[in-house]
Scaffold this motif. Sequence first.
Motif, mmCIF file in Angstrom:
data_model
loop_
_atom_site.group_PDB
_atom_site.id
_atom_site.type_symbol
_atom_site.label_atom_id
_atom_site.label_comp_id
_atom_site.label_asym_id
_atom_site.label_seq_id
_atom_site.Cartn_x
_atom_site.Cartn_y
_atom_site.Cartn_z
ATOM 1 N N GLY A 165 -21.764 9.091 40.395
ATOM 2 C CA GLY A 165 -20.501 9.699 40.773
ATOM 3 C C GLY A 165 -20.229 9.570 42.259
ATOM 4 O O GLY A 165 -20.876 8.797 42.973
ATOM 5 N N PHE A 166 -19.263 10.355 42.729
ATOM 6 C CA PHE A 166 -18.875 10.320 44.141
ATOM 7 C C PHE A 166 -19.944 10.981 44.998
ATOM 8 O O PHE A 166 -20.483 12.029 44.648
ATOM 9 N N VAL A 167 -20.264 10.373 46.143
ATOM 10 C CA VAL A 167 -21.161 10.989 47.111
ATOM 11 C C VAL A 167 -20.413 11.146 48.435
ATOM 12 O O VAL A 167 -19.606 10.299 48.807
ATOM 13 N N THR A 168 -20.664 12.239 49.124
ATOM 14 C CA THR A 168 -19.932 12.541 50.352
ATOM 15 C C THR A 168 -20.172 11.497 51.422
ATOM 16 O O THR A 168 -19.249 11.083 52.136
ATOM 17 N N ASP A 169 -21.418 11.057 51.565
ATOM 18 C CA ASP A 169 -21.750 10.063 52.581
ATOM 19 C C ASP A 169 -22.645 8.994 51.966
ATOM 20 O O ASP A 169 -23.802 9.264 51.618
ATOM 21 N N PRO A 170 -22.135 7.762 51.821
ATOM 22 C CA PRO A 170 -22.943 6.713 51.190
ATOM 23 C C PRO A 170 -23.965 6.072 52.121
ATOM 24 O O PRO A 170 -24.836 5.332 51.661
ATOM 25 N N LEU A 171 -23.879 6.319 53.438
ATOM 26 C CA LEU A 171 -24.753 5.592 54.368
ATOM 27 C C LEU A 171 -26.240 5.743 54.063
ATOM 28 O O LEU A 171 -26.980 4.762 54.094
ATOM 29 N N PRO A 172 -26.739 6.959 53.784
ATOM 30 C CA PRO A 172 -28.176 7.060 53.474
ATOM 31 C C PRO A 172 -28.566 6.266 52.232
ATOM 32 O O PRO A 172 -29.690 5.756 52.152
ATOM 33 N N TRP A 173 -27.657 6.149 51.283
ATOM 34 C CA TRP A 173 -27.925 5.358 50.080
ATOM 35 C C TRP A 173 -27.987 3.874 50.437
ATOM 36 O O TRP A 173 -28.900 3.162 49.991
ATOM 37 N N LEU A 174 -27.030 3.418 51.234
ATOM 38 C CA LEU A 174 -27.020 2.012 51.635
ATOM 39 C C LEU A 174 -28.249 1.664 52.466
ATOM 40 O O LEU A 174 -28.847 0.595 52.300
ATOM 41 N N TYR A 175 -28.634 2.563 53.359
ATOM 42 C CA TYR A 175 -29.773 2.320 54.249
ATOM 43 C C TYR A 175 -31.067 2.114 53.465
ATOM 44 O O TYR A 175 -31.936 1.347 53.879
ATOM 45 N N ARG A 176 -31.173 2.766 52.323
ATOM 46 C CA ARG A 176 -32.406 2.697 51.528
ATOM 47 C C ARG A 176 -32.352 1.673 50.404
ATOM 48 O O ARG A 176 -33.342 1.464 49.711
ATOM 49 N N ALA A 177 -31.201 1.056 50.205
ATOM 50 C CA ALA A 177 -31.054 0.077 49.129
ATOM 51 C C ALA A 177 -31.558 -1.300 49.557
ATOM 52 O O ALA A 177 -31.968 -1.510 50.708
ATOM 53 N N SER A 178 -31.518 -2.235 48.630
ATOM 54 C CA SER A 178 -31.976 -3.605 48.892
ATOM 55 C C SER A 178 -30.834 -4.588 49.043
ATOM 56 O O SER A 178 -30.987 -5.649 49.663
#
Length: 366
Positions: free
Chosen positions: A254-267
């Motif tokens: 679903g929607f997340v308030t801030d995607p940056l931490p998700w992007l930082y940890r992704a591949s």
Amino acid sequence: MPKPRLAILAPLKAWGGIEGKIVTLSREFLARGVAVELLLARGGQIPYPERLPAEVEIVDLDSGGKADTAVKLARRLRHAPPDALLTAKDHAAKAALIARTITRGSVPIYIKLTNTLSATLRRKLQWRTAQWLYPQANGAIAVSTGVRDDFLTHFRMLPGQVTTIYNPTITPEFPERMQQPVTHPWLQGSGPPVIVGMGRLTPQKDFATLLRAFARLREVQPARLIILGEGPLRGDLETLADELGITQEVDLPGFVTDPLPWLYRASLFVLSSRYEGLANVLIEALATGLPVVATDCPSSPREILESGRWGPIVPVGDAEALAQGMHRSLASPPPQEALAASLERFRSGSVAQRYLEVMGLIPRHD
């Protein structure tokens, strides 16, 4: 001398991409000595109230449709004319230009073009009124060269009136935001590569093609896919994932308030869109150091990635090409130092400076 005063008119939500950019620009404008007032139209809400600087004056026009907004804005312009008015979204642009005509005033009006207008104005009346009203603006600010070119082709403005200024995507708090915790179990530092897609679950984002591409990628290597966002196609996408046999490797949180931490940890980040104005999330992903793949959609991925220098660009709707691009980008990410230098054009301070220069609120430093 009094500070120059900029009014920003838009029918805003409490959150969203355009809303976030207006908050960022407002902060940067204030830092450069320009007073900011935010005019809310058509039931608009204060965007990101916890982030909007307290110095921004909020004026709720309490308006309904376009005509009502124009009439109430005209009263405001008579009472307290700003030094310039910046609009965001088609409703606000048209209402502002009508309001200025009503007042017979001279407030300079600048239109912020956030998307490929020929793709977003679907009704004939919307299109015709845009062709009639938009050339009356003092200028337009397009978020990408593709958006600018589309606008010049269809909406009768002179090239000298339309400037490309990228969005203020990269802000000073980026490093702190990236480090915020994420509890998703796939992003805890172990397991197969995690691919992220993000955006409203609508046809524009074409997540169906991303799911099909991911299914092909899974045939040659292990991986997981997270799609951040909410929207009307959630059920269709969940059904498609089940048909493709990838349900266990796909998550739609679903929607997340801030995607940056998700992007930082992704591949890997994948933009599968059919069209975009300026693909801000693609810039955000690059700013976190994440490898990316994007479709060659109108009108910004090719600009952002500098014709493929910073990541593969594949045809729109081509699941096989997208899968190959994902595999290639996972294997060969771009050099980080050169990439960082290329992202200066998206930093909020530089962007705000250009806005104020174009609108004549501060001297140009060409």
